[in-house]
Design a protein around this motif. Structure first.
Motif, PDB file in Angstrom:
ATOM      1  N   SER A  29      -2.016  -6.166   0.236  1.00 45.60           N
ATOM      2  CA  SER A  29      -2.705  -4.929  -0.125  1.00 45.60           C
ATOM      3  C   SER A  29      -4.205  -5.612  -0.340  1.00 45.60           C
ATOM      4  O   SER A  29      -4.231  -6.528  -1.936  1.00 45.60           O
ATOM      5  CB  SER A  29      -2.273  -4.778  -1.901  1.00 45.60           C
ATOM      6  N   ASN A  43     -10.726  -6.738   8.775  1.00 41.71           N
ATOM      7  CA  ASN A  43      -9.470  -6.819   8.743  1.00 41.71           C
ATOM      8  C   ASN A  43      -8.302  -8.086   8.615  1.00 41.71           C
ATOM      9  O   ASN A  43      -9.210  -9.116  10.183  1.00 41.71           O
ATOM     10  CB  ASN A  43      -8.862  -5.545   9.956  1.00 41.71           C
ATOM     11  N   ARG A  46      -0.841   5.777   0.435  1.00 43.21           N
ATOM     12  CA  ARG A  46       0.143   6.370   1.293  1.00 43.21           C
ATOM     13  C   ARG A  46      -0.520   8.247   0.729  1.00 43.21           C
ATOM     14  O   ARG A  46      -0.567   8.934   1.438  1.00 43.21           O
ATOM     15  CB  ARG A  46       1.275   6.699   1.659  1.00 43.21           C
ATOM     16  N   SER A  59      -0.655  -3.934   7.563  1.00 44.73           N
ATOM     17  CA  SER A  59       0.317  -2.675   6.969  1.00 44.73           C
ATOM     18  C   SER A  59       1.039  -3.238   5.489  1.00 44.73           C
ATOM     19  O   SER A  59       0.466  -2.461   4.498  1.00 44.73           O
ATOM     20  CB  SER A  59       1.539  -2.176   7.999  1.00 44.73           C
ATOM     21  N   HIS A  60       1.156  -4.398   5.812  1.00 47.20           N
ATOM     22  CA  HIS A  60       1.735  -5.231   3.989  1.00 47.20           C
ATOM     23  C   HIS A  60       1.012  -5.740   3.654  1.00 47.20           C
ATOM     24  O   HIS A  60       1.742  -6.348   2.160  1.00 47.20           O
ATOM     25  CB  HIS A  60       3.015  -5.655   4.902  1.00 47.20           C
ATOM     26  N   ASN A  95       0.683  -1.166  -0.182  1.00 50.61           N
ATOM     27  CA  ASN A  95       0.120  -0.090  -0.251  1.00 50.61           C
ATOM     28  C   ASN A  95       0.624   1.124   0.105  1.00 50.61           C
ATOM     29  O   ASN A  95       0.653   2.472  -0.184  1.00 50.61           O
ATOM     30  CB  ASN A  95      -0.783  -0.144   1.095  1.00 50.61           C
TER      31      ASN A  95
END
Lengths: 277, 311
Positions: B114, B276, B78, B111-112, B73
């Protein structure tokens, strides 16, 4: 580097006055905002377009042109005004600003001849300008890149990312001008995000900095004809300005960021600008 | 797959001097050959994806091809507004490359991962959205990406993804590839989950169900003809993607079918659930946990064929 060009203070004053009158009329007709922000940078734009920028109204995409990016896209009407005055497009286009089927949008658009890049959300102009400076240097081209920022632009993290990168790579073909009127969308800078000591911050980021009165034509012209201020460093011109400059009740007010003048105020404002001659 | 990408890009960049890599401090062990070969076309912006994207846009506006590249992402969410306002609005020749599409970074966590990218990226005008399924597609997609004038989003894998295609492919943006033919149902996939689909199709064939298997590597522009033809010819469409349930490739296929009047066929979308992803494990293990294992695909096809086409 192109040979410095100069003009007379009277020529600058006349052009700046034309920009201010157009902006008042355009925002009045369109019932749109941001006129204070336009009046604030009118003198800077007058000097840029009357002598500093190497541009050709007959050939807006001329490859050797200097690139100018307005990062404070909400003030786009002022750039439209100066482009029309320089002959990039017919002045009657200004009458369509902000209107249905108009040729000119509220935030600056690259669909208009002479506009390099569209902005509107703050913090976008400088990274793109840095990329253009990078490409120019890599290709051995001589044109320069100028980017005009607002106070609000300097709140954005992306602006500071680009500041760090430009200094790291010594892009001295890049000049930033800050329309430093110290009023942003919800208040005075000292009450929102105080940037002082602003010049020192940029010096610490390894930029070459000059601070001037952004309404003094001689100071503006002298500074812009000196870029790069230091070889091997990008140049940062902190131009102290007055938001709403030229219209007494708008000067230094947050309110001048919003709303348009009514018929009576328009007449009064135009008279003030006339008397100031 | 990331090695395939970098090797191919390096080889193209030897001939095409317009190619710049504008990075955000990611690519260790992969990007060094480019950096060494073309030091004047390689720039690391530091951990600064917004500047990376804006700078890449500026570079591209001057007649170059700028590649941005980072994990999952980082080069998309970002800096989404830079992609929208700067890159897409100006139709700038920027290629946004992510490494580790879907849950390729497995145990590194959400967080990693996509897993919303296809939905978000395909909503942007002017942007081509491509997700190669194996090395053959990955290699061909680099050439297509460079040849295409305008922005491209390239969803790259991460590791040694097994081949999906058995032979040579005729890869073109917007043209889906048929991996195997069949008349009972069509499985449409995008990206590296294609290998599980291939295994599922083989298992179904052993059970007597002949599935057409289609790699929809280009999610945008979408190959409407391939979708509608398969709908008419097989009467059942099952989409499979390593992506959240909202708005991804399956959603795009559903749009095509709906715009065509629904066609009265049997349909199913296999996606990640709208949650999530918080379990810890490898990509393969996570696929199993979240309903994208081979057995899930087999079952989905069988359930779809057993269902009624009409509401």
């Amino acid at each position: 580097m192109p040979k410095p060009r100069t003009n007379t203070p009277v020529a600058y004053r006349d052009l700046a006055k034309a920009i201010r009158c157009h902006c008042l009329q355009m925002t009045h007709r369109g019932k749109s905002g941001h006129v204070g922000s336009m009046l604030s940078m009118a003198d800077l734009l007058a000097v840029l377009y009357a002598s500093v920028l190497k541009v050709d109204p007959a050939d807006p995409k001329w490859p050797e042109r200097d690139r100018f990016i307005l990062s404070k896209g909400h003030g786009g009407a002022a750039v439209y005004a100066v482009l029309a005055e320089r002959g990039f497009f017919p002045k009657d286009w200004l009458n369509t600003y902000y209107l249905d089927n108009g040729k000119l949008s509220g935030h600056i658009s690259h669909h208009v001849p002479g506009v390099e890049f569209s902005t509107g959300s703050l913090g976008h102009g400088l990274p793109v300008a840095v990329g253009m400076a990078l490409a120019a240097r890599q290709a051995g081209k001589k044109h320069r890149v100028f980017c005009l920022l607002s106070d609000g632009d300097c709140n954005e993290g992306s602006t500071w990312e680009a500041i760090a990168f430009a200094a790291q790579h010594h892009f001295d073909n890049l000049t930033v001008i800050v329309d430093y009127n110290r009023v942003q969308a919800l208040g005075k800078m000292e009450d929102v995000i105080e940037m002082e000591p602003f010049a020192r911050k940029l010096e610490d980021f390894r930029w070459a900095v000059q601070e001037i009165d952004g309404h003094d034509y001689v100071q503006i012209e002298t500074a812009l004809n000196q870029v790069p201020f230091v070889s091997g460093k990008p140049s940062w011109l902190l131009a102290r300005t007055i938001k709403g400059k030229g219209v007494s009740w708008m000067e230094n007010t947050v309110a001048s960021h919003y709303g348009a003048v009514n018929d009576e105020q328009l007449a009064k404002a135009l008279k003030e600008l006339e008397v100031a001659q | 797959m990331r090695k395939v990408f970098n090797t191919e890009l390096l080889s193209i960049a030897q001939r095409d001097k317009r190619i710049f890599m504008i990075l955000a401090d990611i690519g260790y062990g992969e990007i060094e050959p480019f950096a060494q070969a073309f030091p004047d076309r390689y720039f690391n912006c530091g951990v600064a994806e917004q500047a990376m994207t804006g700078i890449a846009c500026g570079v591209a506006m001057e007649g170059n091809i700028a590649i941005t590249y980072s994990i999952a992402n980082f080069p998309t969410l970002r800096c989404l507004e830079q992609i929208r306002n700067d890159v897409c609005y100006h139709n700038a020749n920027v290629k946004i490359v992510i490494i580790g599409g879907g849950m390729a970074y497995g145990p590194l966590g959400i967080s990693h991962h996509s897993t919303e990218d296809l939905a978000i990226m395909r909503a942007l005008p002017n942007l081509v959205v491509v997700a190669p399924c194996d090395f053959a597609e990955a290699q061909a997609a680099v050439h297509a990406m460079i040849a295409h004038e305008g922005p491209v989003y390239y969803r790259c894998g991460y590791k040694k993804e097994p081949p999906v295609h058995d032979g040579p492919i005729d890869f073109r943006f917007g043209k889906a590839l048929t991996v195997r033919d069949g008349r009972d149902a069509t499985i449409i996939f995008t990206g590296t989950i294609g290998y599980n689909c291939k295994l599922a199709a083989e298992q179904l064939a052993a059970d007597g169900v002949q599935c057409r298997l289609i790699s929809l590597h280009t999610v945008k522009p979408i190959d409407k003809d391939a979708i509608l033809r398969s709908a008419r010819e097989t009467g059942a469409i099952i989409t499979v993607e390593e992506h959240n349930a909202m708005g991804g490739m399956g959603g795009a296929v559903a749009e095509v079918l709906m715009d065509a009047g629904g066609l009265g066929i049997r349909t199913r979308r296999l996606t990640l659930p709208d949650v999530n992803v918080c379990k810890v494990g490898s990509q393969d293990w996570l696929r199993e946990q979240y309903g994208l294992g081979v057995r899930h695909i087999v079952q989905a096809v069988k359930d779809t064929l057993a269902s009624s086409p009409a509401m």
